[in-house]
Design an enzyme around this catalytic site. Structure first.
Site, PDB file in Angstrom:
ATOM      1  N   GLU A  46       1.075  -1.245  -0.319  1.00  0.00           N
ATOM      2  CA  GLU A  46      -0.484  -0.290  -0.329  1.00  0.00           C
ATOM      3  C   GLU A  46       1.061   1.164   0.003  1.00  0.00           C
ATOM      4  O   GLU A  46       1.835   1.016   0.659  1.00  0.00           O
ATOM      5  CB  GLU A  46      -0.608  -0.112   0.891  1.00  0.00           C
ATOM      6  CG  GLU A  46      -1.669   1.164   1.746  1.00  0.00           C
ATOM      7  CD  GLU A  46      -1.894   1.113   2.977  1.00  0.00           C
ATOM      8  OE1 GLU A  46      -1.373   0.627   3.504  1.00  0.00           O
ATOM      9  OE2 GLU A  46      -3.219   2.038   2.847  1.00  0.00           O
ATOM     10  N   ASN A 106      -7.201   7.072  -1.622  1.00  0.00           N
ATOM     11  CA  ASN A 106      -6.004   5.300  -1.458  1.00  0.00           C
ATOM     12  C   ASN A 106      -5.807   3.986  -1.872  1.00  0.00           C
ATOM     13  O   ASN A 106      -7.161   2.723  -1.935  1.00  0.00           O
ATOM     14  CB  ASN A 106      -6.050   5.022   0.195  1.00  0.00           C
ATOM     15  CG  ASN A 106      -4.798   4.500   0.812  1.00  0.00           C
ATOM     16  OD1 ASN A 106      -3.952   3.460  -0.482  1.00  0.00           O
ATOM     17  ND2 ASN A 106      -4.476   3.762   1.735  1.00  0.00           N
ATOM     18  N   LYS A 123      -9.007   1.435  -2.122  1.00  0.00           N
ATOM     19  CA  LYS A 123      -9.388   1.623  -0.451  1.00  0.00           C
ATOM     20  C   LYS A 123     -10.853   1.884  -0.040  1.00  0.00           C
ATOM     21  O   LYS A 123     -11.478   3.184   0.877  1.00  0.00           O
ATOM     22  CB  LYS A 123      -8.403   1.957   0.540  1.00  0.00           C
ATOM     23  CG  LYS A 123      -8.431   0.939   1.846  1.00  0.00           C
ATOM     24  CD  LYS A 123      -7.275   1.939   2.682  1.00  0.00           C
ATOM     25  CE  LYS A 123      -7.193   0.840   3.804  1.00  0.00           C
ATOM     26  NZ  LYS A 123      -6.049   1.611   4.695  1.00  0.00           N
ATOM     27  N   GLU A 142      -5.982   8.912   7.857  1.00  0.00           N
ATOM     28  CA  GLU A 142      -6.720   8.291   6.239  1.00  0.00           C
ATOM     29  C   GLU A 142      -7.988   8.694   5.930  1.00  0.00           C
ATOM     30  O   GLU A 142      -8.263   9.172   5.469  1.00  0.00           O
ATOM     31  CB  GLU A 142      -6.262   7.135   5.780  1.00  0.00           C
ATOM     32  CG  GLU A 142      -5.250   5.897   7.098  1.00  0.00           C
ATOM     33  CD  GLU A 142      -5.173   5.092   5.781  1.00  0.00           C
ATOM     34  OE1 GLU A 142      -4.699   4.119   6.887  1.00  0.00           O
ATOM     35  OE2 GLU A 142      -5.886   4.261   5.158  1.00  0.00           O
ATOM     36  N   CYS A 168      -4.753  -2.824   2.664  1.00  0.00           N
ATOM     37  CA  CYS A 168      -4.667  -2.416   4.337  1.00  0.00           C
ATOM     38  C   CYS A 168      -5.637  -3.248   4.847  1.00  0.00           C
ATOM     39  O   CYS A 168      -6.194  -4.310   5.215  1.00  0.00           O
ATOM     40  CB  CYS A 168      -4.068  -1.196   5.033  1.00  0.00           C
ATOM     41  SG  CYS A 168      -2.737  -1.691   5.794  1.00  0.00           S
ATOM     42  N   ASN A 193       0.257  -0.792   5.432  1.00  0.00           N
ATOM     43  CA  ASN A 193       1.291  -0.071   5.980  1.00  0.00           C
ATOM     44  C   ASN A 193       0.451  -0.416   7.850  1.00  0.00           C
ATOM     45  O   ASN A 193      -0.778   0.224   7.746  1.00  0.00           O
ATOM     46  CB  ASN A 193       1.369   1.500   5.765  1.00  0.00           C
ATOM     47  CG  ASN A 193       2.018   1.586   4.502  1.00  0.00           C
ATOM     48  OD1 ASN A 193       3.162   2.224   4.835  1.00  0.00           O
ATOM     49  ND2 ASN A 193       2.240   0.909   3.713  1.00  0.00           N
TER      50      ASN A 193
END
Ligand code: ING
Length: 301
Positions: A46, A106, A123, A142, A168, A193
Protein backbone atom coordinates in the site's frame (compact mmCIF):
# COMPACT_ATOMS: atom_id res chain seq x y z
CA UNK A 1 -2.50 -26.79 -12.93
CA UNK A 2 -2.73 -23.08 -13.53
CA UNK A 3 0.53 -21.91 -11.93
CA UNK A 4 1.15 -18.25 -11.19
CA UNK A 5 4.52 -17.64 -9.56
CA UNK A 6 3.97 -14.67 -7.28
CA UNK A 7 6.65 -12.37 -5.83
CA UNK A 8 5.50 -10.53 -2.71
CA UNK A 9 7.81 -7.50 -2.80
CA UNK A 10 7.92 -6.26 0.77
CA UNK A 11 9.45 -2.82 1.18
CA UNK A 12 11.42 -1.69 4.21
CA UNK A 13 10.92 1.79 5.60
CA UNK A 14 10.63 4.88 3.42
CA UNK A 15 11.70 8.01 5.30
CA UNK A 16 9.68 11.20 4.94
CA UNK A 17 12.43 12.89 2.91
CA UNK A 18 13.14 9.93 0.61
CA UNK A 19 12.41 10.88 -3.03
CA UNK A 20 10.21 8.64 -5.17
CA UNK A 21 13.16 8.05 -7.52
CA UNK A 22 15.12 6.35 -4.73
CA UNK A 23 12.10 4.22 -3.81
CA UNK A 24 11.52 3.20 -7.43
CA UNK A 25 15.17 2.16 -7.65
CA UNK A 26 14.62 -0.17 -4.67
CA UNK A 27 11.43 -1.49 -6.28
CA UNK A 28 13.24 -2.14 -9.60
CA UNK A 29 15.90 -4.14 -7.73
CA UNK A 30 13.14 -6.30 -6.23
CA UNK A 31 11.61 -6.66 -9.71
CA UNK A 32 14.96 -7.85 -11.08
CA UNK A 33 15.14 -10.42 -8.27
CA UNK A 34 11.56 -11.44 -9.07
CA UNK A 35 12.57 -11.98 -12.71
CA UNK A 36 15.46 -14.19 -11.62
CA UNK A 37 12.91 -16.17 -9.59
CA UNK A 38 10.79 -16.46 -12.78
CA UNK A 39 7.85 -14.64 -11.17
CA UNK A 40 4.75 -13.99 -13.28
CA UNK A 41 3.40 -11.31 -10.92
CA UNK A 42 4.94 -8.87 -8.43
CA UNK A 43 2.93 -7.36 -5.56
CA UNK A 44 4.07 -4.13 -3.89
CA UNK A 45 2.67 -2.61 -0.65
CA UNK A 46 0.00 0.00 0.00
CA UNK A 47 1.23 3.61 -0.62
CA UNK A 48 4.44 2.04 -1.94
CA UNK A 49 6.05 5.22 -3.28
CA UNK A 50 6.30 7.31 -0.13
CA UNK A 51 6.46 7.21 3.62
CA UNK A 52 3.15 6.41 5.34
CA UNK A 53 2.19 10.10 5.38
CA UNK A 54 -1.22 9.69 7.17
CA UNK A 55 0.83 9.56 10.41
CA UNK A 56 1.50 13.33 9.90
CA UNK A 57 -1.06 16.07 10.63
CA UNK A 58 -1.14 18.50 7.68
CA UNK A 59 -3.47 21.41 6.84
CA UNK A 60 -1.94 22.92 3.70
CA UNK A 61 -3.55 21.30 0.62
CA UNK A 62 -0.33 21.79 -1.38
CA UNK A 63 1.66 19.98 1.31
CA UNK A 64 -0.89 17.16 1.39
CA UNK A 65 -1.06 16.79 -2.40
CA UNK A 66 2.71 16.32 -2.71
CA UNK A 67 2.13 12.77 -1.42
CA UNK A 68 -0.27 11.96 -4.26
CA UNK A 69 0.13 10.83 -7.90
CA UNK A 70 -1.85 12.83 -10.48
CA UNK A 71 -1.52 10.11 -13.13
CA UNK A 72 -0.57 6.45 -13.24
CA UNK A 73 1.89 5.59 -14.64
CA UNK A 74 3.45 8.80 -13.38
CA UNK A 75 6.90 9.97 -14.46
CA UNK A 76 8.46 8.39 -11.37
CA UNK A 77 6.66 5.05 -11.77
CA UNK A 78 6.89 4.64 -15.56
CA UNK A 79 10.17 2.68 -15.25
CA UNK A 80 8.29 0.12 -13.14
CA UNK A 81 5.62 -0.45 -15.79
CA UNK A 82 8.21 -0.55 -18.58
CA UNK A 83 10.41 -3.10 -16.85
CA UNK A 84 7.43 -5.21 -15.78
CA UNK A 85 6.29 -5.33 -19.42
CA UNK A 86 9.84 -6.18 -20.55
CA UNK A 87 9.84 -9.04 -18.02
CA UNK A 88 6.31 -10.18 -18.94
CA UNK A 89 5.36 -9.70 -15.29
CA UNK A 90 2.02 -8.53 -13.89
CA UNK A 91 2.12 -5.91 -11.12
CA UNK A 92 0.04 -4.67 -8.16
CA UNK A 93 1.04 -1.16 -7.08
CA UNK A 94 -0.41 0.78 -4.15
CA UNK A 95 -0.31 4.59 -4.31
CA UNK A 96 -2.12 7.78 -3.28
CA UNK A 97 -4.41 8.86 -6.14
CA UNK A 98 -5.32 12.51 -6.88
CA UNK A 99 -7.95 12.54 -9.63
CA UNK A 100 -8.21 15.28 -12.31
CA UNK A 101 -11.35 16.55 -10.53
CA UNK A 102 -9.50 16.82 -7.22
CA UNK A 103 -10.59 13.72 -5.33
CA UNK A 104 -8.17 11.83 -3.08
CA UNK A 105 -8.09 8.04 -2.76
CA UNK A 106 -5.83 5.36 -1.28
CA UNK A 107 -5.60 3.28 -4.46
CA UNK A 108 -3.97 0.36 -6.22
CA UNK A 109 -3.67 -0.69 -9.84
CA UNK A 110 -3.26 -4.13 -11.40
CA UNK A 111 -1.18 -4.30 -14.58
CA UNK A 112 -1.17 -7.43 -16.75
CA UNK A 113 1.92 -9.08 -18.22
CA UNK A 114 2.03 -6.57 -21.09
CA UNK A 115 2.25 -3.70 -18.57
CA UNK A 116 -1.28 -2.50 -19.38
CA UNK A 117 -3.37 -1.40 -16.39
CA UNK A 118 -6.38 -3.76 -16.33
CA UNK A 119 -7.82 -2.85 -12.94
CA UNK A 120 -8.02 -0.11 -10.34
CA UNK A 121 -9.16 -0.32 -6.72
CA UNK A 122 -9.83 2.44 -4.16
CA UNK A 123 -9.58 1.58 -0.46
CA UNK A 124 -13.06 1.22 1.05
CA UNK A 125 -12.34 0.73 4.78
CA UNK A 126 -10.41 3.80 6.00
CA UNK A 127 -9.18 3.35 9.58
CA UNK A 128 -8.20 6.09 11.99
CA UNK A 129 -9.62 9.59 12.25
CA UNK A 130 -9.95 12.94 10.43
CA UNK A 131 -8.91 15.50 13.06
CA UNK A 132 -5.75 15.77 15.14
CA UNK A 133 -6.12 13.46 18.15
CA UNK A 134 -3.87 14.51 21.06
CA UNK A 135 -4.74 11.31 22.93
CA UNK A 136 -2.90 9.17 20.39
CA UNK A 137 0.77 8.26 20.57
CA UNK A 138 0.82 9.02 16.85
CA UNK A 139 -1.78 10.04 14.27
CA UNK A 140 -3.58 7.83 11.73
CA UNK A 141 -5.31 10.39 9.50
CA UNK A 142 -6.56 8.28 6.58
CA UNK A 143 -10.08 9.66 7.07
CA UNK A 144 -8.59 13.15 6.69
CA UNK A 145 -6.63 12.58 3.51
CA UNK A 146 -8.71 10.02 1.59
CA UNK A 147 -12.33 9.55 0.52
CA UNK A 148 -13.77 6.05 0.92
CA UNK A 149 -13.35 4.07 -2.28
CA UNK A 150 -16.20 4.39 -4.81
CA UNK A 151 -15.39 1.38 -7.03
CA UNK A 152 -16.52 -1.45 -4.76
CA UNK A 153 -14.60 -4.75 -4.79
CA UNK A 154 -14.28 -5.77 -8.47
CA UNK A 155 -12.41 -8.79 -9.82
CA UNK A 156 -10.57 -9.07 -13.14
CA UNK A 157 -9.89 -11.97 -15.50
CA UNK A 158 -6.20 -11.78 -16.39
CA UNK A 159 -2.99 -13.86 -16.17
CA UNK A 160 -5.07 -17.03 -16.56
CA UNK A 161 -7.24 -16.48 -13.48
CA UNK A 162 -9.62 -14.28 -11.53
CA UNK A 163 -7.78 -11.62 -9.48
CA UNK A 164 -9.04 -9.11 -6.92
CA UNK A 165 -7.45 -6.28 -4.96
CA UNK A 166 -7.90 -4.64 -1.60
CA UNK A 167 -5.78 -2.43 0.67
CA UNK A 168 -4.58 -2.79 4.25
CA UNK A 169 -7.48 -2.30 6.66
CA UNK A 170 -9.83 -3.88 4.08
CA UNK A 171 -8.17 -7.25 4.88
CA UNK A 172 -9.63 -7.16 8.42
CA UNK A 173 -13.23 -7.10 7.18
CA UNK A 174 -14.82 -10.38 6.04
CA UNK A 175 -17.13 -8.51 3.66
CA UNK A 176 -14.09 -7.55 1.56
CA UNK A 177 -13.24 -11.15 0.71
CA UNK A 178 -16.86 -12.38 0.44
CA UNK A 179 -17.84 -9.75 -2.14
CA UNK A 180 -14.88 -10.88 -4.25
CA UNK A 181 -15.53 -14.53 -3.38
CA UNK A 182 -19.05 -14.22 -4.76
CA UNK A 183 -17.42 -13.15 -8.03
CA UNK A 184 -15.23 -16.27 -8.07
CA UNK A 185 -11.95 -14.64 -7.02
CA UNK A 186 -8.95 -17.00 -7.08
CA UNK A 187 -6.24 -14.63 -5.81
CA UNK A 188 -6.63 -11.49 -3.68
CA UNK A 189 -3.72 -9.02 -3.71
CA UNK A 190 -3.36 -6.63 -0.77
CA UNK A 191 -0.68 -4.17 0.32
CA UNK A 192 -0.48 -2.80 3.87
CA UNK A 193 1.25 -0.34 6.20
CA UNK A 194 0.51 -1.46 9.77
CA UNK A 195 1.98 0.34 12.77
CA UNK A 196 3.68 -2.10 15.17
CA UNK A 197 1.82 -0.69 18.16
CA UNK A 198 -1.73 0.50 18.67
CA UNK A 199 -1.71 4.29 19.04
CA UNK A 200 -4.64 4.00 21.47
CA UNK A 201 -3.60 0.84 23.34
CA UNK A 202 0.16 0.73 23.57
CA UNK A 203 -0.05 -2.69 25.27
CA UNK A 204 -0.87 -4.10 21.83
CA UNK A 205 2.55 -4.65 20.26
CA UNK A 206 4.02 -6.22 17.15
CA UNK A 207 3.37 -9.84 18.19
CA UNK A 208 -0.36 -9.25 18.44
CA UNK A 209 -0.31 -7.09 15.29
CA UNK A 210 1.40 -9.92 13.39
CA UNK A 211 -1.10 -12.43 14.85
CA UNK A 212 -4.07 -10.34 13.66
CA UNK A 213 -2.41 -9.90 10.28
CA UNK A 214 -2.09 -13.67 9.78
CA UNK A 215 -5.54 -14.34 11.26
CA UNK A 216 -7.30 -11.87 8.95
CA UNK A 217 -5.55 -13.06 5.79
CA UNK A 218 -5.80 -16.79 6.57
CA UNK A 219 -9.50 -16.50 7.42
CA UNK A 220 -10.27 -14.54 4.25
CA UNK A 221 -8.43 -17.08 2.12
CA UNK A 222 -10.00 -20.16 3.72
CA UNK A 223 -13.58 -18.85 3.93
CA UNK A 224 -13.57 -17.96 0.23
CA UNK A 225 -11.25 -20.68 -1.06
CA UNK A 226 -8.87 -18.15 -2.59
CA UNK A 227 -5.16 -17.36 -2.54
CA UNK A 228 -4.27 -14.16 -0.67
CA UNK A 229 -0.96 -12.32 -1.15
CA UNK A 230 -0.43 -9.64 1.52
CA UNK A 231 2.59 -7.35 1.29
CA UNK A 232 3.93 -4.94 3.92
CA UNK A 233 5.78 -1.73 3.91
CA UNK A 234 7.74 -2.43 7.11
CA UNK A 235 10.38 -1.14 9.47
CA UNK A 236 10.95 2.17 11.20
CA UNK A 237 9.88 5.31 9.29
CA UNK A 238 11.09 8.49 11.03
CA UNK A 239 10.95 6.66 14.33
CA UNK A 240 7.57 4.99 13.79
CA UNK A 241 7.77 1.16 13.57
CA UNK A 242 5.62 -0.89 11.21
CA UNK A 243 5.23 -4.68 11.05
CA UNK A 244 6.58 -6.86 8.29
CA UNK A 245 5.09 -10.32 7.99
CA UNK A 246 4.29 -10.27 4.28
CA UNK A 247 2.73 -13.62 3.49
CA UNK A 248 1.24 -15.85 0.79
CA UNK A 249 -1.73 -17.93 1.97
CA UNK A 250 -3.31 -20.79 0.00
CA UNK A 251 -7.05 -21.51 -0.45
CA UNK A 252 -6.97 -23.80 2.61
CA UNK A 253 -5.79 -20.88 4.72
CA UNK A 254 -2.26 -22.27 5.09
CA UNK A 255 0.73 -19.89 5.08
CA UNK A 256 2.94 -21.03 2.18
CA UNK A 257 5.60 -18.30 2.49
CA UNK A 258 6.30 -15.44 4.90
CA UNK A 259 8.82 -12.60 5.15
CA UNK A 260 11.57 -12.92 7.76
CA UNK A 261 12.80 -9.33 7.90
CA UNK A 262 11.44 -5.78 8.12
CA UNK A 263 13.40 -4.67 5.06
CA UNK A 264 13.14 -4.92 1.31
CA UNK A 265 12.47 -8.64 0.91
CA UNK A 266 11.07 -10.81 -1.86
CA UNK A 267 8.80 -13.70 -0.85
CA UNK A 268 8.13 -16.05 -3.79
CA UNK A 269 5.70 -18.92 -4.20
CA UNK A 270 4.30 -20.83 -7.20
CA UNK A 271 0.53 -20.65 -6.69
CA UNK A 272 -1.76 -23.13 -8.45
CA UNK A 273 -5.04 -21.33 -9.10
CA UNK A 274 -6.72 -24.73 -9.60
CA UNK A 275 -6.20 -25.30 -5.85
CA UNK A 276 -9.17 -22.99 -5.33
CA UNK A 277 -11.60 -25.34 -7.09
CA UNK A 278 -12.11 -28.00 -4.41
CA UNK A 279 -13.23 -25.50 -1.75
CA UNK A 280 -15.42 -23.58 -4.18
CA UNK A 281 -17.22 -26.78 -5.25
CA UNK A 282 -17.60 -28.39 -1.81
CA UNK A 283 -17.54 -26.73 1.60
CA UNK A 284 -17.69 -23.16 0.18
CA UNK A 285 -19.97 -23.81 -2.76
CA UNK A 286 -21.84 -20.54 -2.07
CA UNK A 287 -24.77 -21.34 -4.39
CA UNK A 288 -25.54 -24.61 -2.59
CA UNK A 289 -24.88 -23.67 1.02
CA UNK A 290 -25.47 -19.97 1.69
CA UNK A 291 -28.89 -18.91 3.03
CA UNK A 292 -29.12 -15.25 2.09
CA UNK A 293 -32.62 -14.89 3.55
CA UNK A 294 -30.88 -14.65 6.95
CA UNK A 295 -28.06 -12.27 5.98
CA UNK A 296 -29.97 -9.01 5.49
CA UNK A 297 -28.53 -7.35 8.59
CA UNK A 298 -25.00 -7.18 7.17
CA UNK A 299 -26.30 -5.12 4.27
CA UNK A 300 -29.04 -3.17 5.97
CA UNK A 301 -26.99 -1.48 8.72
N1 ING B 1 -3.18 0.38 8.69
C1 ING B 1 -3.63 -0.42 9.77
C2 ING B 1 -4.28 -1.72 9.34
O1 ING B 1 -5.48 -1.85 9.24
C3 ING B 1 -4.93 -0.56 11.82
C4 ING B 1 -4.52 0.36 10.72
C5 ING B 1 -4.00 -1.35 12.47
C6 ING B 1 -6.25 -0.66 12.14
C7 ING B 1 -4.42 -2.21 13.49
C8 ING B 1 -6.68 -1.49 13.17
C9 ING B 1 -5.76 -2.29 13.81
O2 ING B 1 -3.51 -2.64 9.12
C10 ING B 1 -3.83 0.77 7.57
N2 ING B 1 -3.12 1.53 6.72
O3 ING B 1 -5.01 0.48 7.36
Amino acid sequence: MRLVTVAAAQLGPIQKNEPRTDVVRRMLALMDEAKRAEADLIVFPELALTTFFPRWYMEDPAEIDQWFEREMPSAATRPLFERAAEYGMGMYLGYAELTPDGRHFNSSVLADRTGAIVGKYRKVHLPGHAEFDPERAFQHLEKRYFEPGDLGFPVWRTMGGIFGMCICNDRRWPETYRVMGLQGVEMVLVGYNTPSINSQKSAEGPEQRLFHNRLSVQAGAYQNSTWVVAVAKAGIEDGFPMIGGSLIVNPDGEIMAEAKTEGDELVVHACDLDATTFGKTTIFDFARHRRIEHYGRICAQ
